[in-house]
Design a protein around this motif. Structure first.
Motif, PDB file in Angstrom:
ATOM      1  N   LEU A 262       0.864  -1.163   0.129  1.00  0.00           N
ATOM      2  CA  LEU A 262      -0.048   0.047  -0.163  1.00  0.00           C
ATOM      3  C   LEU A 262       0.812   1.236  -0.001  1.00  0.00           C
ATOM      4  CD1 LEU A 262      -2.158  -2.179   0.755  1.00  0.00           C
ATOM      5  CD2 LEU A 262      -3.129  -0.358   2.386  1.00  0.00           C
ATOM      6  N   PRO A 263       0.548   2.066  -0.735  1.00  0.00           N
ATOM      7  CA  PRO A 263       1.523   3.314  -0.980  1.00  0.00           C
ATOM      8  C   PRO A 263       1.528   4.153   0.366  1.00  0.00           C
ATOM      9  CG  PRO A 263      -0.064   3.497  -2.814  1.00  0.00           C
ATOM     10  CD  PRO A 263      -0.287   2.289  -1.831  1.00  0.00           C
ATOM     11  N   GLY A 264       2.716   4.363   0.764  1.00  0.00           N
ATOM     12  CA  GLY A 264       3.042   5.050   1.865  1.00  0.00           C
ATOM     13  C   GLY A 264       2.797   4.252   3.213  1.00  0.00           C
ATOM     14  N   ALA A 265       2.759   3.161   3.192  1.00  0.00           N
ATOM     15  CA  ALA A 265       2.611   2.274   4.306  1.00  0.00           C
ATOM     16  C   ALA A 265       3.767   1.580   4.521  1.00  0.00           C
ATOM     17  CB  ALA A 265       1.387   1.495   4.250  1.00  0.00           C
ATOM     18  N   ARG A 266       4.304   1.423   5.936  1.00  0.00           N
ATOM     19  CA  ARG A 266       5.570   0.728   6.166  1.00  0.00           C
ATOM     20  C   ARG A 266       5.339  -0.440   6.717  1.00  0.00           C
ATOM     21  NH1 ARG A 266       9.386   5.688   9.063  1.00  0.00           N
ATOM     22  NH2 ARG A 266       9.378   6.772   7.061  1.00  0.00           N
ATOM     23  N   PRO A 267       6.298  -1.528   6.611  1.00  0.00           N
ATOM     24  CA  PRO A 267       6.079  -2.777   7.368  1.00  0.00           C
ATOM     25  C   PRO A 267       6.389  -2.471   8.616  1.00  0.00           C
ATOM     26  CG  PRO A 267       7.779  -2.719   5.783  1.00  0.00           C
ATOM     27  CD  PRO A 267       7.332  -1.457   5.706  1.00  0.00           C
ATOM     28  N   ILE A 268       5.682  -3.862   9.651  1.00  0.00           N
ATOM     29  CA  ILE A 268       5.679  -3.756  10.912  1.00  0.00           C
ATOM     30  C   ILE A 268       6.479  -4.965  11.494  1.00  0.00           C
ATOM     31  CG2 ILE A 268       4.167  -4.068  12.976  1.00  0.00           C
ATOM     32  CD1 ILE A 268       2.159  -2.311  12.024  1.00  0.00           C
ATOM     33  N   ASP A 269       7.205  -4.715  12.236  1.00  0.00           N
ATOM     34  CA  ASP A 269       8.081  -5.963  12.780  1.00  0.00           C
ATOM     35  C   ASP A 269       7.497  -6.397  14.020  1.00  0.00           C
ATOM     36  OD1 ASP A 269       9.698  -6.211  10.568  1.00  0.00           O
ATOM     37  OD2 ASP A 269      11.531  -5.486  11.524  1.00  0.00           O
ATOM     38  N   VAL A 270       7.055  -7.872  14.102  1.00  0.00           N
ATOM     39  CA  VAL A 270       6.696  -8.214  15.681  1.00  0.00           C
ATOM     40  C   VAL A 270       7.843  -9.064  16.170  1.00  0.00           C
ATOM     41  CG1 VAL A 270       4.843  -9.639  16.798  1.00  0.00           C
ATOM     42  CG2 VAL A 270       4.210  -7.913  14.738  1.00  0.00           C
ATOM     43  N   GLN A 271       8.149  -8.656  17.235  1.00  0.00           N
ATOM     44  CA  GLN A 271       9.420  -9.543  18.010  1.00  0.00           C
ATOM     45  C   GLN A 271       8.683 -10.665  18.667  1.00  0.00           C
ATOM     46  OE1 GLN A 271      12.954  -8.691  18.570  1.00  0.00           O
ATOM     47  NE2 GLN A 271      12.877 -10.805  19.156  1.00  0.00           N
ATOM     48  N   LEU A 272       9.179 -11.964  18.640  1.00  0.00           N
ATOM     49  CA  LEU A 272       8.839 -13.041  19.215  1.00  0.00           C
ATOM     50  C   LEU A 272       9.741 -13.465  20.136  1.00  0.00           C
ATOM     51  CD1 LEU A 272       7.353 -15.046  16.219  1.00  0.00           C
ATOM     52  CD2 LEU A 272       6.056 -13.504  17.741  1.00  0.00           C
ATOM     53  N   PHE A 273       9.232 -14.075  21.183  1.00  0.00           N
ATOM     54  CA  PHE A 273       9.654 -14.566  22.502  1.00  0.00           C
ATOM     55  C   PHE A 273       9.246 -16.230  22.567  1.00  0.00           C
ATOM     56  CE2 PHE A 273       9.739 -10.076  22.953  1.00  0.00           C
ATOM     57  CZ  PHE A 273      10.955  -9.679  23.456  1.00  0.00           C
ATOM     58  N   TRP A 274      10.466 -16.825  23.276  1.00  0.00           N
ATOM     59  CA  TRP A 274       9.998 -18.216  23.692  1.00  0.00           C
ATOM     60  C   TRP A 274      10.133 -18.307  25.179  1.00  0.00           C
ATOM     61  CZ3 TRP A 274       8.052 -22.528  22.107  1.00  0.00           C
ATOM     62  CH2 TRP A 274       8.150 -24.101  22.807  1.00  0.00           C
ATOM     63  N   GLN A 275       8.804 -18.635  25.724  1.00  0.00           N
ATOM     64  CA  GLN A 275       8.531 -18.563  27.101  1.00  0.00           C
ATOM     65  C   GLN A 275       8.187 -20.148  27.431  1.00  0.00           C
ATOM     66  OE1 GLN A 275       7.010 -15.740  29.905  1.00  0.00           O
ATOM     67  NE2 GLN A 275       6.699 -14.225  28.382  1.00  0.00           N
ATOM     68  N   ARG A 276       9.058 -20.773  28.431  1.00  0.00           N
ATOM     69  CA  ARG A 276       8.804 -21.991  29.084  1.00  0.00           C
ATOM     70  C   ARG A 276       8.599 -22.307  30.453  1.00  0.00           C
ATOM     71  NH1 ARG A 276      13.765 -25.830  28.860  1.00  0.00           N
ATOM     72  NH2 ARG A 276      12.895 -26.543  30.628  1.00  0.00           N
ATOM     73  N   TRP A 277       8.214 -23.172  30.925  1.00  0.00           N
ATOM     74  CA  TRP A 277       8.188 -23.408  32.413  1.00  0.00           C
ATOM     75  C   TRP A 277       9.786 -23.665  32.854  1.00  0.00           C
ATOM     76  CZ3 TRP A 277       3.838 -27.481  32.963  1.00  0.00           C
ATOM     77  CH2 TRP A 277       2.826 -26.979  32.854  1.00  0.00           C
TER      78      TRP A 277
END
Length: 308
Positions: A261-276
C-alpha cells in the motif's frame, strides 16, 4: 497445605482438558462419582474451590496453579517412565508412557517458520506435541493458566515460574490486490477510511497500527478471515487489504499479484519463547529445536517494540 495426591491433581488437569466430569471419568476409566470424590478431596486439602461446575468446567484462580503443577508432575512422571522403558530387556514390553508437550503458538508461526519443529518432533519416540493456536499478544495467558508448557509470544516479561528468550522478528507488510488499490486511490495515496480491510480475528490489531500512523480508524467494511493461508488468499483475490507475512507473500510481491500500500511501512513483531522453569529433557530438546528453527527463518532480534 497438606501433601497433594497425584491422582487428584491429574484428575483436576483432565477435567480442565475435557471440560466435564463425565468426560474426565471416561478418559480416566473411573466413574463420575470417583471424579467428584477426588476433586472434593483436593478442594478440602486446598481449602478453596478449584473448579467451576459450569459447562464446560473451568478452573478458578486457585485451581490454575494446581493445574500447572499437575501438568508439570505429569511431564516428569512420563519422562521417568519413558526412561525406564528404554532400559527394558529384549522381549519385554516398552510400555505406553507418552510425553505430552503442550505449546501455544500464533497461526502465522504455525504456518511458516515452526514447521521444521514439527519435522523434528516427528522423529521422537513416545512424544505427543499438542499445539494450541492463539494470537502472539495473548499466548502468554495460556502459560499463566497452566494450560501449556511453553509459548511463542510477543510478551517479553516472563510469566511467573517461566524463563523467556528472544527468538526473532516476523515482518508484516501492508498489501492488497492492485485492482483494489486502484479503486481506492486518493491523490498519490489511499483513502484509508474507505478501502475494505481484513483482520484475522478480533484480537488482530496489526492493521489498526497502520491506520493509526495515517490518522485513520477502521473503514466501514472489515472482513474476518481466521486462517493464515486463507487470509493471504483473501488479500490476493481483492477482498480487502491486510498485513502480508513475508514468508507467504514474497513471491506475490515480486510478481505483482499483491502490492504494498502506498506510503505504508512494514511492521516487525518481536517473538519470544517462554517455557516453564522445569528440569525436563523433553522440554529442553523442544526449546533447542525451536531456537534452531527461529535462527534459520526469523529476522534477527532487535529490541522489542513497546506493546501496543
Amino acid at each position: 497445605m497438606p501433601t497433594l495426591d497425584p491422582n487428584q491433581l491429574e484428575t483436576l488437569v483432565v477435567i480442565a482438558e475435557e471440560g466435564t466430569f463425565d468426560a474426565a471419568a471416561r478418559r480416566l476409566h473411573i466413574t463420575p462419582s470417583a471424579v467428584s470424590q477426588r476433586i472434593r478431596a483436593l478442594e478440602r486439602a486446598a481449602g478453596q474451590v478449584l473448579v467451576r461446575r459450569t459447562t464446560p468446567c473451568t478452573p478458578t484462580r486457585a485451581g490454575e496453579p494446581l493445574i500447572r503443577h499437575g501438568r508439570q508432575l505429569r511431564l516428569l512422571l512420563a519422562e521417568a517412565a519413558a526412561t525406564l522403558n528404554d532400559g527394558d530387556e529384549p522381549g519385554e514390553s516398552a510400555g505406553d508412557a507418552v510425553v505430552d508437550l503442550s505449546v501455544v503458538v500464533n497461526a502465522d508461526t504455525l504456518a511458516t517458520w515452526f514447521r521444521p519443529v514439527l519435522e523434528e518432533v516427528a522423529t521422537w519416540e513416545r512424544t505427543a506435541l499438542r499445539i494450541t493456536v492463539e494470537d502472539q499478544g495473548y499466548s502468554a495467558d495460556a502459560l499463566r493458566r497452566g494450560e501449556v508448557l511453553a509459548a511463542v509470544t510477543s510478551e517479553p516479561k516472563p510469566v511467573q515460574g517461566c524463563t523467556v528468550e528472544p527468538l526473532g522478528r516476523l515482518r508484516y507488510t501492508p498489501g492488497a490486490a492492485p485492482a483494489l488499490i486502484e479503486r481506492h486511490r486518493k491523490g498519490r495515496g489511499i483513502d484509508w477510511g474507505a478501502i475494505p480491510m481484513i483482520v484475522f480475528n478480533e484480537k488482530d490489531h496489526l492493521q489498526d497500527e497502520v491506520l493509526a500512523t495515517h490518522g485513520a480508524t477502521r473503514p466501514p467494511v472489515v472482513h474476518r478471515v481466521p486462517s493464515s493461508h486463507d487470509f493471504h488468499e483473501a488479500i490476493r483475490r481483492g477482498l480487502g487489504w491486510g498485513m502480508l507475512l513475508d514468508a507467504q507473500a514474497e513471491s506475490d510481491l515480486e510478481s505483482g499479484a499483491t502490492i504494498r500500500l502506498p506510503g505504508a511501512r512494514p511492521i516487525d513483531v518481536q517473538l519470544f519463547w517462554q517455557r516453564w522453569r522445569l528440569d525436563s529433557i523433553a522440554l529442553d530438546d523442544l526449546s533447542e529445536t525451536v531456537r534452531r528453527a527461529a535462527r534459520s527463518q526469523l529476522r534477527r532480534t532487535v529490541q522489542a517494540r513497546p506493546p501496543g
